[in-house]
Write a protein that holds these residues in place. Structure first.
Motif, PDB file in Angstrom:
ATOM      1  N   VAL A  26       0.826  -1.210   0.000  1.00 49.83           N
ATOM      2  CA  VAL A  26       0.000   0.000   0.000  1.00 49.83           C
ATOM      3  C   VAL A  26       0.859   1.258   0.000  1.00 49.83           C
ATOM      4  O   VAL A  26       0.668   2.158  -0.832  1.00 49.83           O
ATOM      5  N   TRP A  27       1.817   1.349   0.917  1.00 46.23           N
ATOM      6  CA  TRP A  27       2.656   2.546   0.975  1.00 46.23           C
ATOM      7  C   TRP A  27       3.431   2.745  -0.330  1.00 46.23           C
ATOM      8  O   TRP A  27       3.515   3.870  -0.854  1.00 46.23           O
ATOM      9  N   SER A  28       3.969   1.655  -0.857  1.00 44.79           N
ATOM     10  CA  SER A  28       4.739   1.753  -2.102  1.00 44.79           C
ATOM     11  C   SER A  28       3.859   2.169  -3.271  1.00 44.79           C
ATOM     12  O   SER A  28       4.297   2.924  -4.148  1.00 44.79           O
ATOM     13  N   ARG A  29       2.617   1.694  -3.270  1.00 44.83           N
ATOM     14  CA  ARG A  29       1.705   2.053  -4.367  1.00 44.83           C
ATOM     15  C   ARG A  29       1.368   3.543  -4.311  1.00 44.83           C
ATOM     16  O   ARG A  29       1.277   4.203  -5.358  1.00 44.83           O
ATOM     17  N   ILE A  30       1.163   4.083  -3.126  1.00 43.08           N
ATOM     18  CA  ILE A  30       0.887   5.514  -3.003  1.00 43.08           C
ATOM     19  C   ILE A  30       2.042   6.324  -3.592  1.00 43.08           C
ATOM     20  O   ILE A  30       1.834   7.252  -4.384  1.00 43.08           O
ATOM     21  N   VAL A  31       3.262   5.961  -3.205  1.00 46.58           N
ATOM     22  CA  VAL A  31       4.445   6.692  -3.689  1.00 46.58           C
ATOM     23  C   VAL A  31       4.581   6.541  -5.192  1.00 46.58           C
ATOM     24  O   VAL A  31       4.868   7.512  -5.918  1.00 46.58           O
ATOM     25  N   SER A  32       4.361   5.334  -5.708  1.00 47.89           N
ATOM     26  CA  SER A  32       4.457   5.097  -7.143  1.00 47.89           C
ATOM     27  C   SER A  32       3.453   5.942  -7.919  1.00 47.89           C
ATOM     28  O   SER A  32       3.794   6.574  -8.934  1.00 47.89           O
ATOM     29  N   GLY A  38      11.186  10.106  -4.772  1.00 45.80           N
ATOM     30  CA  GLY A  38      11.290  11.551  -4.651  1.00 45.80           C
ATOM     31  C   GLY A  38       9.984  12.301  -4.853  1.00 45.80           C
ATOM     32  O   GLY A  38       9.981  13.544  -4.867  1.00 45.80           O
ATOM     33  N   ALA A  39       8.880  11.586  -4.994  1.00 48.29           N
ATOM     34  CA  ALA A  39       7.583  12.237  -5.217  1.00 48.29           C
ATOM     35  C   ALA A  39       7.189  13.095  -4.017  1.00 48.29           C
ATOM     36  O   ALA A  39       7.326  12.680  -2.865  1.00 48.29           O
ATOM     37  N   MET A 133      -4.732  19.111  -8.527  1.00 50.32           N
ATOM     38  CA  MET A 133      -3.697  18.081  -8.539  1.00 50.32           C
ATOM     39  C   MET A 133      -4.272  16.731  -8.975  1.00 50.32           C
ATOM     40  O   MET A 133      -3.675  16.009  -9.799  1.00 50.32           O
ATOM     41  N   TYR A 134      -5.433  16.384  -8.449  1.00 52.10           N
ATOM     42  CA  TYR A 134      -6.094  15.117  -8.781  1.00 52.10           C
ATOM     43  C   TYR A 134      -6.536  15.091 -10.245  1.00 52.10           C
ATOM     44  O   TYR A 134      -6.352  14.093 -10.940  1.00 52.10           O
ATOM     45  N   ARG A 135      -7.064  16.197 -10.716  1.00 50.06           N
ATOM     46  CA  ARG A 135      -7.532  16.241 -12.108  1.00 50.06           C
ATOM     47  C   ARG A 135      -6.390  16.088 -13.113  1.00 50.06           C
ATOM     48  O   ARG A 135      -6.571  15.508 -14.179  1.00 50.06           O
ATOM     49  N   ARG A 136      -5.229  16.585 -12.757  1.00 52.11           N
ATOM     50  CA  ARG A 136      -4.131  16.521 -13.728  1.00 52.11           C
ATOM     51  C   ARG A 136      -3.380  15.192 -13.660  1.00 52.11           C
ATOM     52  O   ARG A 136      -2.520  14.908 -14.489  1.00 52.11           O
ATOM     53  N   GLY A 137      -3.678  14.340 -12.661  1.00 51.84           N
ATOM     54  CA  GLY A 137      -3.060  13.019 -12.629  1.00 51.84           C
ATOM     55  C   GLY A 137      -2.456  12.616 -11.307  1.00 51.84           C
ATOM     56  O   GLY A 137      -1.863  11.529 -11.205  1.00 51.84           O
ATOM     57  N   GLY A 138      -2.582  13.422 -10.264  1.00 53.75           N
ATOM     58  CA  GLY A 138      -2.034  13.079  -8.963  1.00 53.75           C
ATOM     59  C   GLY A 138      -2.885  12.050  -8.228  1.00 53.75           C
ATOM     60  O   GLY A 138      -4.004  11.731  -8.640  1.00 53.75           O
ATOM     61  N   VAL A 139      -2.333  11.529  -7.147  1.00 53.50           N
ATOM     62  CA  VAL A 139      -3.042  10.538  -6.336  1.00 53.50           C
ATOM     63  C   VAL A 139      -3.531  11.181  -5.047  1.00 53.50           C
ATOM     64  O   VAL A 139      -2.838  12.012  -4.449  1.00 53.50           O
ATOM     65  N   ILE A 140      -4.731  10.799  -4.621  1.00 53.14           N
ATOM     66  CA  ILE A 140      -5.229  11.179  -3.303  1.00 53.14           C
ATOM     67  C   ILE A 140      -5.475   9.893  -2.531  1.00 53.14           C
ATOM     68  O   ILE A 140      -6.244   9.028  -2.965  1.00 53.14           O
TER      69      ILE A 140
END
Length: 231
Positions: A26-32, A38-39, A133-140
């Motif tokens: 889970v943690w790795s997926r969030i960062v990915s 460096g995200a 941020m979410y609309r352009r492709g970021g993760v929440i």
């Protein structure tokens, strides 16, 4: 779930609570999803009674998995701050907007919505930045209370599962508006199996006309992609 033309390009990581520090997938997926090594990830401790401690803990955990996370000081219980002023601070909003993702810690979900919406119900600059941020492709991502806010309706001052089944739910009492990142057609609840909350989802879904719900157990996550497919 069919994708809409104007749907956000980002992803959601919805966690059912009690996420363990050693839960590598889970943690790795969030960062990915936030961009990899460096995200920059904006961490909100807003739901917690001690948001600084919750924020610092989760910044440390995300950084352990390769992120460059930072604490966002927007919380109704953060001592010595004006949360409304912080939520409308242009520099803080830009820091969130330019990040690759955001993470919401657990606690009381009403503290999150109170911190990120003005008293008149409009979005603060920081909330608008999260959407950008979410609309352009970021993760929440969010755990427990941070999962509850994902739907447009969330549990607010809910009683026990049994009392909810017996009495139903009412706006402004058991249920209230969430932040709606997942859209208006999906209801989200957390701590599903261990607290038997699959039963309390039904009255809320019937009350609001939901035909689809996502119930998530502890130390477990669902990833909702831009195509609205669920993993």
């Amino acid at each position: 779930m069919a994708a809409q033309a104007d749907a956000p390009k980002g992803s959601l990581v919805i966690i059912g609570g009690a996420l363990r520090a050693e839960n590598v997938p889970v943690w790795s997926r969030i960062v990915s999803l936030a961009g990899g090594e460096g995200a920059r990830i904006a961490v909100f401790g807003s739901a917690s009674a001690n948001p600084q401690s919750a924020g610092d803990t989760n910044v440390e955990r995300l950084n352990k998995y390769g992120a460059k996370a930072f604490f966002v000081p927007v919380a109704v219980t953060l001592a010595g701050t004006d949360y409304l002023a912080a939520a409308d601070d242009p520099e803080l909003a830009e820091a969130v907007r330019s990040a690759g993702g955001a993470y919401f810690a657990g606690g009381d979900q009403s503290r999150i919505t109170r911190a990120l919406r003005r008293p008149d119900g409009t979005n603060t600059r920081v909330l608008d930045a999260l959407w950008d941020m979410y609309r352009r492709g970021g993760v929440i991502a969010g755990t427990s209370a941070g999962a509850a806010i994902m739907s447009s309706t969330m549990f607010y001052k809910a009683g026990t599962v049994l009392s909810t089944l017996r009495r139903g739910v009412a706006e402004g009492a058991e249920i209230a508006p969430g932040l709606g990142f997942i859209g208006d057609d999906v209801f989200v609840d957390q701590h599903l199996l261990i607290r038997g909350r699959f039963a309390r989802m039904l009255p809320a879904m019937l009350k609001k006309g939901y035909k689809l719900g996502l119930g998530i157990d502890e130390n477990t996550a669902m990833v909702v992609g831009a195509d609205r497919e669920v993993e």
